[in-house]
Design a protein around this motif. Structure first.
Motif, short mmCIF file in Angstrom:
data_model
loop_
_atom_site.label_atom_id
_atom_site.label_comp_id
_atom_site.label_asym_id
_atom_site.label_seq_id
_atom_site.Cartn_x
_atom_site.Cartn_y
_atom_site.Cartn_z
N SER A 5 105.47 -1.05 50.71
CA SER A 5 105.52 -0.89 49.26
C SER A 5 105.22 -2.27 48.69
O SER A 5 105.99 -3.21 48.90
CB SER A 5 106.91 -0.40 48.83
N GLY A 6 104.11 -2.41 47.99
CA GLY A 6 103.58 -3.72 47.67
C GLY A 6 103.95 -4.30 46.32
O GLY A 6 103.26 -5.21 45.84
N TYR A 7 105.03 -3.83 45.71
CA TYR A 7 105.39 -4.29 44.37
C TYR A 7 105.84 -5.75 44.39
O TYR A 7 106.73 -6.13 45.15
CB TYR A 7 106.48 -3.41 43.77
N ARG A 8 105.24 -6.54 43.51
CA ARG A 8 105.54 -7.96 43.41
C ARG A 8 106.39 -8.22 42.16
O ARG A 8 106.79 -7.28 41.46
CB ARG A 8 104.24 -8.77 43.37
N GLU A 9 106.66 -9.49 41.89
CA GLU A 9 107.43 -9.85 40.68
C GLU A 9 106.75 -9.26 39.45
O GLU A 9 105.53 -9.40 39.26
CB GLU A 9 107.51 -11.37 40.53
N GLY A 10 107.55 -8.59 38.62
CA GLY A 10 107.02 -8.00 37.40
C GLY A 10 106.36 -6.65 37.57
O GLY A 10 105.87 -6.08 36.59
N GLN A 11 106.35 -6.12 38.79
CA GLN A 11 105.77 -4.81 39.06
C GLN A 11 106.87 -3.87 39.55
O GLN A 11 107.81 -4.29 40.20
CB GLN A 11 104.67 -4.91 40.12
N SER A 12 106.72 -2.58 39.25
CA SER A 12 107.65 -1.58 39.78
C SER A 12 107.11 -0.20 39.50
O SER A 12 106.34 0.00 38.54
CB SER A 12 109.04 -1.72 39.14
N PRO A 13 107.53 0.79 40.27
CA PRO A 13 107.13 2.17 39.95
C PRO A 13 107.77 2.64 38.66
O PRO A 13 107.20 3.51 37.98
CB PRO A 13 107.62 2.96 41.16
N LEU A 66 94.14 -3.73 43.34
CA LEU A 66 93.38 -3.53 44.57
C LEU A 66 93.29 -4.83 45.36
O LEU A 66 93.41 -4.82 46.60
CB LEU A 66 91.98 -3.03 44.23
N GLU A 67 93.12 -5.95 44.66
CA GLU A 67 93.02 -7.24 45.34
C GLU A 67 94.34 -7.62 46.00
O GLU A 67 94.36 -8.15 47.13
CB GLU A 67 92.60 -8.32 44.34
N GLN A 68 95.47 -7.38 45.32
CA GLN A 68 96.77 -7.69 45.91
C GLN A 68 97.05 -6.81 47.12
O GLN A 68 97.58 -7.27 48.14
CB GLN A 68 97.86 -7.51 44.85
N ILE A 69 96.69 -5.55 47.04
CA ILE A 69 96.88 -4.65 48.18
C ILE A 69 96.02 -5.09 49.35
O ILE A 69 96.49 -5.11 50.51
CB ILE A 69 96.55 -3.20 47.77
#
Length: 312
Positions: free
Chosen positions: A15-23, A31-34
């Motif tokens: 699950s690739g959620y970073r700072e400031g991201q969430s479902p 796409l680049e981060q993934i």
């Protein structure tokens, strides 16, 4: 034992959620981060588990196909609550209109699971209809009869093996009506959440899995979550047990056992997820990654050998 057509090999929950991201906020990794994440995981973890059919999961599948990356994926559907759970310690009680909306959203999510499994049949090797939604403490309870409905709908529409991912306890009794509908059982086991010391951790994991196997002889059992927390405020575990050194020991022992038995086991999890749990920075839900949220390897992944092949 019933045979199923699924790979074995090193597997991890992603699950690739970073700072400031969430479902919850619907701010998803790009796409680049993934792609960056998958390049980090590629040498070690060729089998991935995804939790839902959100834009995040769809982007992961898109990147794998676009970049011709040698990953295979267990694709999951996230099922929200379909009834109240008054025994949940952190919520689980909803207004009637909220439950109706959640039931409708589940039908849509299952439809997305079917569509993505069909569209990415070359990448998705199995599908999981729900995650931890029948265990007593869940805040998103789905009744077993509704689980039967969802599983039967998926099985009628996809070619991949179908499972459901749940804590080991409900498999011993509550989920007996569901087992015949599944191609294999998926078990979660967390010794550190049950106050186990590292010296008894692997034996406890083995006991959990083997108890489910004894309850359902002949039905294949895989592990879809097993891991060790690295920071904690003491909620739900001994705070001193949440340490990178202990995570490294548990990972080494877990992989030695599952490799020897050729048992599919998804380690929980790839990266720390700061969006999870309470605002407390020491909230244990945030600290299960083998890599930090900044994509730095923790002790368990330092000098970890690369796999020779992507999957069996």
């Amino acid at each position: 034992m019933q045979k199923i057509d699924i790979p074995t090999g090193r597997a991890i929950c992603y699950s690739g959620y970073r700072e400031g991201q969430s479902p919850d906020s619907r701010i998803y990794p790009s796409l680049e981060q993934i792609h960056e994440d998958l390049l980090i995981l590629k040498p070690h973890w060729p089998l991935l588990r995804l939790y839902d059919c959100s834009p995040h999961a769809e982007r992961v599948l898109e990147v794998i196909r676009r970049e011709r990356m040698d990953f295979k994926v267990m694709l999951g559907a996230y099922l929200g609550p379909e009834m109240n759970n008054f025994g949940c310690p952190w919520g689980g009680v909803y207004a009637e209109d909220e439950l109706e909306a959640s039931i409708a959203a589940n039908e849509v999510e299952v439809g997305r699971l079917i569509a993505l499994a069909q569209a990415y049949e070359d990448i998705v090797f199995s599908v999981a209809v729900g995650n931890e939604c029948t265990v007593d403490w869940s805040d998103h309870i789905v009744p077993v009869e509704r689980m039967l409905h969802h599983v039967r709908r998926v099985k009628a529409a996809v070619r991949q093996p179908v499972t459901f991912c749940e804590n080991y306890v409900p498999w011993l009794d509550k989920l007996k009506p569901l087992v015949p509908e599944l191609d294999f059982i998926s078990v979660h086991t967390y010794p550190v959440w049950e106050y186990k010391h590292i010296h008894e951790a692997l034996d406890y994991t083995r006991h959990n899995v083997e108890s489910v196997e004894r309850a359902h002889p002949g039905k294949p059992v895989v592990i879809t979550e097993a891991g060790w927390c690295t920071r904690s405020n003491g909620r739900g575990m001994h705070a001193e047990h949440a340490a990178q050194e202990l995570q490294a020991i548990y990972l080494r022992d877990l992989m030695a056992w599952t490799d020897r038995e050729q048992r599919l086991c998804f380690v929980f999890e790839a990266f720390d997820e700061p969006w999870k749990g309470s605002p407390d920075p020491l909230e244990p839900e945030k600290h299960w990654g083998l890599f930090t949220v900044d994509r730095e390897p923790k002790l368990a992944m330092q000098d970890w050998p690369a796999v020779a092949t992507a999957h069996d």
